[in-house]
Write an enzyme that holds these catalytic residues in place. Sequence first.
Site, short mmCIF file in Angstrom:
data_model
loop_
_atom_site.label_atom_id
_atom_site.label_comp_id
_atom_site.label_asym_id
_atom_site.label_seq_id
_atom_site.Cartn_x
_atom_site.Cartn_y
_atom_site.Cartn_z
N HIS A 46 64.91 68.72 6.33
CA HIS A 46 63.88 68.77 7.35
C HIS A 46 62.59 68.22 6.74
O HIS A 46 61.59 68.93 6.60
CB HIS A 46 63.69 70.21 7.87
CG HIS A 46 63.01 70.29 9.20
ND1 HIS A 46 63.52 71.01 10.27
CD2 HIS A 46 61.86 69.75 9.64
CE1 HIS A 46 62.69 70.92 11.30
NE2 HIS A 46 61.68 70.16 10.94
N GLU A 53 66.20 72.19 18.96
CA GLU A 53 64.77 72.50 19.07
C GLU A 53 64.32 72.26 20.49
O GLU A 53 64.67 71.25 21.10
CB GLU A 53 63.91 71.62 18.14
CG GLU A 53 63.99 71.96 16.68
CD GLU A 53 63.04 71.10 15.84
OE1 GLU A 53 61.98 70.68 16.37
OE2 GLU A 53 63.35 70.85 14.67
N GLU A 98 65.85 65.15 12.82
CA GLU A 98 64.93 64.13 13.34
C GLU A 98 64.68 63.01 12.33
O GLU A 98 63.54 62.81 11.87
CB GLU A 98 63.61 64.77 13.78
CG GLU A 98 63.79 65.76 14.91
CD GLU A 98 62.49 66.32 15.45
OE1 GLU A 98 62.54 67.01 16.48
OE2 GLU A 98 61.42 66.09 14.84
N TYR A 150 61.08 67.84 23.55
CA TYR A 150 59.81 68.47 23.88
C TYR A 150 59.17 67.89 25.14
O TYR A 150 58.68 68.63 25.98
CB TYR A 150 58.83 68.32 22.70
CG TYR A 150 59.25 69.13 21.49
CD1 TYR A 150 58.91 70.47 21.38
CD2 TYR A 150 60.03 68.56 20.50
CE1 TYR A 150 59.31 71.23 20.29
CE2 TYR A 150 60.45 69.31 19.41
CZ TYR A 150 60.09 70.64 19.30
OH TYR A 150 60.51 71.38 18.24
N ARG A 157 68.63 78.99 12.98
CA ARG A 157 68.68 77.68 12.33
C ARG A 157 67.51 77.59 11.35
O ARG A 157 66.35 77.72 11.74
CB ARG A 157 68.59 76.57 13.37
CG ARG A 157 68.54 75.18 12.75
CD ARG A 157 68.38 74.08 13.79
NE ARG A 157 68.15 72.82 13.10
CZ ARG A 157 67.16 71.97 13.38
NH1 ARG A 157 66.31 72.24 14.36
NH2 ARG A 157 67.02 70.86 12.70
N ASN A 199 66.95 67.60 19.97
CA ASN A 199 65.62 68.20 19.99
C ASN A 199 64.82 67.54 21.10
O ASN A 199 64.78 66.31 21.19
CB ASN A 199 64.90 68.00 18.65
CG ASN A 199 65.59 68.69 17.49
OD1 ASN A 199 66.58 69.38 17.67
ND2 ASN A 199 65.05 68.52 16.30
#
Length: 479
Positions: free
Chosen positions: A128, A380, A173, A305, A84, A303
Amino acid sequence: MSDSATPATPVTFPPAFLWGAATSAYQIEGAVREDGRTPSIWDTFSHTPGKTAGGETGDVANDHYHRYRDDVAMMADLNLNAYRFSVSWSRVQPTGRGPAVQRGLDFYRRLVDELLAKDIKPAVTLYHWDLPQELEDAGGWPERDTAYRFAEYAQIMGEALGDRVENWITLNEPWCSAFLGYASGVHAPGRTDPAASLRAAHHLNLAHGLGAKALRSVMPARNSVALSLNTSVVRPLSPGDPADVAAARKIDDLSGGIFHGPILHGAYPETLLEATSSLTDWSCIQDGDLDLIHQPLDALGLNYYTPTLVSAADPDDKGPRADGHGASEHSPWPAADDVAFHQSPGEQTEMGWSVDPTGLHELIMRYHREAPGLPIYITENGAAFDDKPDADGKVHDPERVAYLHGHLSAVRRAMADGADVRGYFLWSLMDNFEWAYGYDKRFGAVYVDYATQQRTPKSSALWYARAAKAGTLPEPEGI
């Protein structure tokens, strides 16, 4: 078989599962003034004193623009079957308007051809965070016209690569673009206007809808159109406290509902509109906008984290806002000054983010319920650690191996629980320019010596290569 009547989560992944890695254009390409490219907001921001750690910029970054063939060969050596990457808008359409610069398009054509020659599926992200500076000078994302400029750019890219690239992501995002860029100012363009940030969020949603339509107008029907959201996994500090629950709802609306509401369901949450009414009357939503935004999706990128822990704020607590999104006197959470953020428990990465794979499982299952039947990709997931080569030049990162093992296990558990997860893209393929943090934070599975541009796969990259080859998760020990 587990001790209970429920079978243990299978350790194998389907043969068609995508084992990928992700990057973005400004973080790795360099070559910022070559072949017709003009500045994006990140060029301007990073060259503004005090905006990035050490004044560092993406001028050279990983020099991927010149080293892409070696980088693709490295991906093949690591058994990746998907990659990606994002396109630099100002590399292919320098002013954000008008015809494409073929030299810029040719770079992405060469990259795609190189990937396909190695049997690596390209997944293209159109945006992005690197808006052409000329569009920001005209008002940026708070201006409606920017969404229409994005649709023209999307059509250019669909025409150029749609015959060879099947997987497309419109936006990465949009929360960060809207709220870190226009509310807290810790990301480009560095503006601090909460009302403008809410308009930006709507126009990003509009850009997604218009961009999806533009892509489909010029591409084969087999191609997939998606977007990548970083909806927070928001948890109340005290689940039994109605005030903490209300705080969690407000942050969930601002991180997720503001995007998936109109994109998946064709409407903004009423609770969001009410909570932000002191800042905007939402007159930026014009007739027909919600229908334009609510385009059919072929897949959804998630995504993840770390989770977000919140409570109702103590009016007497004037301490810093510990939301994990950079230091600023301005909040990225419009109309949410009554919410306090707390450090989640457990081990932390170099970003100060807690390691909690249960949050990824929770996020996947939320969207499994939110959009039944919609394929999901983890676009991600990763962690920054203080990686350094040893005396032999090898880079051992057992913390990242454990992180990947835990989060991929959570993905597999979600699949066993019924979620249709089709692939996983670790963030990031290699160390790179980490936005306002400069080169200080290393998220890569591959170590980059920026002085020499030498790439060294870390032990996490070797572990991931084994997992990708076998379709199973090796034990994290012994790497």
